[in-house]
Design a protein around this motif. Structure first.
Motif, PDB file in Angstrom:
ATOM      1  N   HIS A 131      55.386   8.669  13.875  1.00  0.00           N
ATOM      2  CA  HIS A 131      55.091   8.116  12.556  1.00  0.00           C
ATOM      3  C   HIS A 131      55.163   6.592  12.555  1.00  0.00           C
ATOM      4  N   ASP A 148      57.753   6.599  -1.596  1.00  0.00           N
ATOM      5  CA  ASP A 148      57.957   8.046  -1.432  1.00  0.00           C
ATOM      6  C   ASP A 148      57.766   8.479   0.020  1.00  0.00           C
ATOM      7  N   GLU A 149      56.768   7.903   0.674  1.00  0.00           N
ATOM      8  CA  GLU A 149      56.506   8.259   2.073  1.00  0.00           C
ATOM      9  C   GLU A 149      57.669   7.819   2.971  1.00  0.00           C
ATOM     10  N   VAL A 171      60.792   7.309   2.014  1.00  0.00           N
ATOM     11  CA  VAL A 171      61.968   8.136   1.697  1.00  0.00           C
ATOM     12  C   VAL A 171      61.869   9.477   2.427  1.00  0.00           C
ATOM     13  N   ASP A 172      60.673  10.050   2.469  1.00  0.00           N
ATOM     14  CA  ASP A 172      60.482  11.301   3.211  1.00  0.00           C
ATOM     15  C   ASP A 172      60.816  11.109   4.693  1.00  0.00           C
ATOM     16  N   LEU A 173      60.436   9.941   5.237  1.00  0.00           N
ATOM     17  CA  LEU A 173      60.751   9.645   6.640  1.00  0.00           C
ATOM     18  C   LEU A 173      62.254   9.502   6.846  1.00  0.00           C
ATOM     19  N   LYS A 223      64.560  10.984   5.167  1.00  0.00           N
ATOM     20  CA  LYS A 223      65.118  12.344   5.143  1.00  0.00           C
ATOM     21  C   LYS A 223      64.828  13.066   6.455  1.00  0.00           C
ATOM     22  N   GLN A 224      63.610  12.895   6.954  1.00  0.00           N
ATOM     23  CA  GLN A 224      63.209  13.538   8.203  1.00  0.00           C
ATOM     24  C   GLN A 224      64.058  13.052   9.374  1.00  0.00           C
TER      25      GLN A 224
END
Length: 283
Positions: free
Chosen positions: A235, A260-261, A263-265, A267-268
């Motif tokens: 990513h 948002d993208e 933040v998703d990363l 979390k991932q």
């Protein structure tokens, strides 16, 4: 190195920090330094934990920290001669100390010599050593050596190292110009890691323009449209520190799709939320 400590035996707050920052050990080191955990060590587990974090950070971040870190860790653990875990870790430490001493002695000799007199392998070792230093002047010298190596070999990988080290040394405007040269060379030259290099270039550009709302967005969009990155299996951004930094900046600028993208990363990758992101969700 293998973890030498029992996580359950750590103080509660330290355990919490470790759980939240396993992929960002420098955050834990900063916490330990801020709270002066090395004073009045409660138990050998805490001593082992601090030692492990310090060594991992020294090995991964700045090579010129390794020797002094190993000495510091040895002095700390020798206070626990009756602990089998501490004694075992000291034996592992001894192997690291010997390897570091050999590496350091060799490089000290090489760096005392005229760079142009060295063979190609030694030149590369010196350039990489300097580029991994915390000293900006050393990194700047490493960048110059990478440029010399590129001129000697025409190896594009060395030019890429030159440009990225130049940015890290503080010569950012000059580095941005060299990034443009890399993009032009990529159009005609074969290079196996174009996606990795371009990932680093876009990260650096966004970092450079982190105070300019429009330019920051421009380089994010360019990265998303870049054909090399679209072929990549990892990513963007790839550097974990930039994920958290850019999340805070995108929130401040109001780019919520970007936020948002990222933040998703986070979390991932199981990264801790930085203060502004945390405040946003708690507010």
């Amino acid at each position: 190195m293998k973890k030498p400590f029992d996580e359950k035996a750590l103080p509660l707050e330290v355990r919490k920090q470790y759980k939240e920052n396993k992929k960002a050990l420098t955050n834990i080191l900063a916490y330990l330094e801020e709270h002066d955990q090395d004073v009045g060590l409660e138990n050998v587990q805490l001593a082992l934990f601090i030692s492990y974090i310090e060594i991992e950070c020294a090995l991964e971040v700045y090579v010129d920290d390794v020797g002094s870190t190993l000495q510091k860790v040895r002095a700390r653990l020798e206070q626990f001669p009756d602990s089998p875990q501490a004694v075992t870790y000291l034996k592992e430490l001894e192997k690291l100390e010997k390897a570091e001493k050999r590496r350091r002695n060799r490089l000290d000799k090489l760096m005392a010599m005229d760079f142009d007199s060295l063979d190609l392998r030694d030149k590369k070792d010196v350039a990489y050593e300097l580029s991994d230093s915390k000293n900006a002047k050393h990194r700047a010298l490493g960048a110059r050596y990478f440029l010399k190596l590129y001129q000697q070999t025409n190896d594009l990988h060395l030019f890429c190292n030159y440009a990225t080290t130049l940015y890290q040394s503080g010569s950012k405007i000059e580095a941005l110009k060299e990034f443009e040269r890399i993009e032009e060379m990529f159009k005609t030259e074969v290079y196996p890691n174009k996606c990795f290099v371009m990932n680093s270039i876009y990260e650096s550009r966004m970092d450079f323009y982190k105070h300019d709302r429009l330019e920051f967005r421009k380089h994010w969009d360019a990265a998303k449209a870049d054909p090399y990155l679209q072929e990549s299996t990892f990513h963007f951004p790839g550097y974990l520190g930039y994920i958290t930094d850019f999340a805070e900046i995108s929130l401040e600028f109001g780019y919520m799709d970007m936020f948002d993208e990222l933040v998703d990363l986070m979390k991932q990758e199981r990264l801790p939320f930085p203060p502004k992101v945390k405040a946003y969700y708690e507010g």
